[in-house]
Design an enzyme around this catalytic site. Structure first.
Site, PDB file in Angstrom:
ATOM      1  N   ASN A   1      35.838  66.450  50.263  1.00 19.69           N
ATOM      2  CA  ASN A   1      34.113  66.448  50.591  1.00 19.69           C
ATOM      3  C   ASN A   1      33.392  67.126  49.219  1.00 19.69           C
ATOM      4  OD1 ASN A   1      31.695  66.720  51.240  1.00 19.69           O
ATOM      5  ND2 ASN A   1      32.139  67.480  53.232  1.00 19.69           N
TER       6      ASN A   1
ATOM      7  N   ARG B   1      34.239  61.680  51.386  1.00 18.39           N
ATOM      8  CA  ARG B   1      33.026  61.680  51.722  1.00 18.39           C
ATOM      9  C   ARG B   1      32.115  61.049  50.660  1.00 18.39           C
ATOM     10  NH1 ARG B   1      28.507  66.414  52.603  1.00 18.39           N
ATOM     11  NH2 ARG B   1      26.821  65.078  53.455  1.00 18.39           N
TER      12      ARG B   1
ATOM     13  N   HIS C   1      23.777  62.668  56.738  1.00 13.74           N
ATOM     14  CA  HIS C   1      24.696  63.131  57.886  1.00 13.74           C
ATOM     15  C   HIS C   1      25.099  62.083  58.906  1.00 13.74           C
ATOM     16  CE1 HIS C   1      22.246  66.766  57.059  1.00 13.74           C
ATOM     17  NE2 HIS C   1      23.197  67.087  56.510  1.00 13.74           N
TER      18      HIS C   1
ATOM     19  N   ARG D   1      15.187  73.542  51.507  1.00 16.95           N
ATOM     20  CA  ARG D   1      13.933  72.376  51.238  1.00 16.95           C
ATOM     21  C   ARG D   1      12.987  72.215  52.677  1.00 16.95           C
ATOM     22  NH1 ARG D   1      19.016  68.037  51.669  1.00 16.95           N
ATOM     23  NH2 ARG D   1      20.285  69.854  51.611  1.00 16.95           N
TER      24      ARG D   1
ATOM     25  N   ILE E   1      23.540  75.884  62.408  1.00 19.16           N
ATOM     26  CA  ILE E   1      22.863  76.598  63.080  1.00 19.16           C
ATOM     27  C   ILE E   1      22.731  76.274  64.537  1.00 19.16           C
ATOM     28  CG2 ILE E   1      20.077  76.839  63.342  1.00 19.16           C
ATOM     29  CD1 ILE E   1      19.889  76.691  60.224  1.00 19.16           C
TER      30      ILE E   1
ATOM     31  N   GLU F   1      32.887  66.313  60.472  1.00 16.31           N
ATOM     32  CA  GLU F   1      32.969  65.368  59.840  1.00 16.31           C
ATOM     33  C   GLU F   1      34.283  64.984  59.137  1.00 16.31           C
ATOM     34  OE1 GLU F   1      29.640  67.762  58.399  1.00 16.31           O
ATOM     35  OE2 GLU F   1      28.751  65.698  57.554  1.00 16.31           O
TER      36      GLU F   1
HETATM   37  P1  AMP Z   1      26.177  74.686  57.670  1.00 18.52           P
HETATM   38  O1  AMP Z   1      25.713  74.158  56.373  1.00 18.52           O
HETATM   39  O2  AMP Z   1      26.409  73.601  58.760  1.00 18.52           O
HETATM   40  O3  AMP Z   1      27.551  75.333  57.255  1.00 18.52           O
HETATM   41  O4  AMP Z   1      25.420  75.717  58.321  1.00 18.52           O
HETATM   42  C1  AMP Z   1      25.065  76.877  57.447  1.00 18.52           C
HETATM   43  C2  AMP Z   1      23.935  77.493  58.388  1.00 18.52           C
HETATM   44  O5  AMP Z   1      24.459  77.908  59.846  1.00 18.52           O
HETATM   45  C3  AMP Z   1      23.421  79.005  57.607  1.00 18.52           C
HETATM   46  O6  AMP Z   1      21.879  78.811  57.972  1.00 18.52           O
HETATM   47  C4  AMP Z   1      23.893  80.055  58.624  1.00 18.52           C
HETATM   48  O7  AMP Z   1      23.073  80.996  58.557  1.00 18.52           O
HETATM   49  C5  AMP Z   1      23.762  79.263  60.045  1.00 18.52           C
HETATM   50  N1  AMP Z   1      24.744  80.006  60.963  1.00 18.52           N
HETATM   51  C6  AMP Z   1      26.107  79.982  60.851  1.00 18.52           C
HETATM   52  N2  AMP Z   1      26.619  80.757  61.965  1.00 18.52           N
HETATM   53  C7  AMP Z   1      25.502  81.331  62.468  1.00 18.52           C
HETATM   54  C8  AMP Z   1      25.249  82.221  63.531  1.00 18.52           C
HETATM   55  N3  AMP Z   1      26.340  82.756  64.274  1.00 18.52           N
HETATM   56  N4  AMP Z   1      23.932  82.125  64.102  1.00 18.52           N
HETATM   57  C9  AMP Z   1      22.833  81.825  63.211  1.00 18.52           C
HETATM   58  N5  AMP Z   1      23.087  80.847  62.307  1.00 18.52           N
HETATM   59  C10 AMP Z   1      24.149  80.679  61.962  1.00 18.52           C
END
Ligand code: AMP
Length: 403
Positions: free
Chosen positions: A11, A92, A181, A242, A333, A386
């Protein structure tokens, strides 16, 4: 179910390369890793094998090819027992335009089509192609499969994918909404049907993939019928850096009245907006939640905008779906932030949603299940995967069963 087979999943992001070797049946990962910050002064490499974590710094400017060379050497010299079990490589690819509505075996024509779509995803398709070329060279004996982010959304009806611009722009240049996504939306909608105990064909899901990039999809009986990202990944929700939907007139104003160049506008929209832009603090949701709790006004405002836009999209997607089986939260998130989920469900109170505060607080770090009270419409948290979708598609294609 598990097998002895493994699929190597690659990826390539704009500045990262994630890899994993996993069993396509069970999803079990034997090896996983990530080369990160590859365009910065301190690129790093981390990988996990048999539960043990390893890490090393890379030379500045090392790029995707350094991570790939490392991976090839690791597999061929140190882990031949894994290499021998590989049946395919799954890549990917972010943008497949209108060329691909499902995953495909990679050949010359597929590579040309991915190249053709590069202008629609300039940060993502070129490193994806680099990974494909490097993998073809290092593992010429293995079939290689491309899995497109856009493919799942090729079922959008015309009224959802067209912009209300002169039709010739679509006819002649294929300018339309594509969505991203796709593998994540597909994975969680299938899993949601399993959790709800209803056949996929009868299950209608609103899926919210909330990571650094964020998008939503309205999924009717397993098919995407609307999604929030457009021609590029800039449209829709508020994201890490963004801003999602803006008035296009604002961009002309930036150019004409404030003298911004196109390059500057591009930087502003992709890297300086969203949670970071509003909070003037960070794009990291965890940091913003901490700061907001301590009274940081920018962090509070950024989180509020994020939740408000999200709730509006959920409400909008009840229109094409009519009957919603569940709203699903996923991505970093969506899987972890009970605060964001609770706030979004509060805003959806008009549609009857009521969070179960205790269940919601427990749903973190890979937990899966409902977060709403018994008399509320259902909202679920489902960790996305994914890599598993890519491995499954690659294995199906290799076995001669197109996904
Ligand atoms: P991803 O791109 O799917 O890896 O997600 C990244 C986002 O997930 C970032 O904004 C992180 O701050 C958020 N994130 C990861 N763990 C937590 C958590 N325990 N609480 C709140 N946000 C989180």
């Amino acid at each position: 179910m598990s097998s002895d087979n493994l699929v190597l999943v690659l990826n390539s992001g704009s500045s990262s390369l994630k890899f994993a070797a996993l069993d396509p049946e069970s999803g079990h990962e034997s090896l996983s890793g990530i080369g990160d910050a590859l365009d910065g002064p301190k690129p790093s490499l981390e990988w996990k094998y048999r539960g043990r974590r390893h890490a090393r710094q890379l030379e500045p400017g090392a790029g995707h090819s350094a991570v790939f060379s490392f991976l090839v050497a690791l597999l061929q010299e140190e882990l031949p027992e894994l290499e021998n079990r590989l049946i395919a490589i799954g890549h990917r690819v972010v943008h497949g335009g209108e060329h691909f509505s499902h995953s495909v075996l990679i050949d010359r024509k597929v590579i040309d089509a991915i190249k053709e779509c590069a202008s629609l995803a300039p940060l993502h398709n070129p490193p994806g192609l680099l990974g494909i070329r490097a993998a073809l060279e290092a593992f010429p004996q293995l079939p290689q499969v491309a899995v497109f982010d856009t493919a799942f959304h090729q079922t959008l009806p015309e009224h959802a994918y067209l912009y209300a611009l002169p039709y010739s722009l679509y006819r002649e240049h294929r300018l339309r909404r594509y969505g991203m996504h796709g593998s994540s939306h597909r994975f969680v909608s299938e899993r949601a049907a399993e959790l709800l105990g209803t056949p996929l064909e009868e299950t209608n899901i609103i899926s919210a993939h909330l990571g650094n990039g964020a998008s939503m999809s309205a999924i009717k009986g397993g098919a995407s019928i609307d999604t929030s990202m457009g021609l590029t990944p800039l449209e829709g929700l508020v994201m890490g850096t963004r801003g999602g939907d803006v008035d296009p007139g604002l961009l002309m104003h930036l150019g004409e009245s404030l003298g911004y160049s196109l390059e500057r506008i591009n930087q502003l929209l992709n890297r300086e907006s969203g949670l970071l832009g509003i909070s003037e603090l960070s794009n990291d949701c965890r940091e913003l939640e901490r700061a907001a709790a301590e009274g940081h006004r920018g962090a509070q405002l950024a989180l509020e905008l994020f939740c408000y836009r999200l709730a509006k999209y959920v409400a909008a997607y009840t229109v094409p779906l009519r009957r919603v089986s569940a709203v699903v939260f996923t991505g970093g998130i969506g899987e972890n932030s009970s605060w964001i989920r609770e706030r979004v469900l509060q805003r959806l109170g008009a549609l009857g949603y009521r969070a179960d505060t205790e269940l919601n607080a427990r749903m973190r770090f890979g937990a899966e299940g409902a977060i709403t009270l018994a008399d509320s419409p259902i909202a679920l948290v489902i960790p996305t995967n994914e890599e598993w979708v890519i491995a499954r598609d690659a294995a199906e294609i290799v076995a001669g069963r197109a996904p």
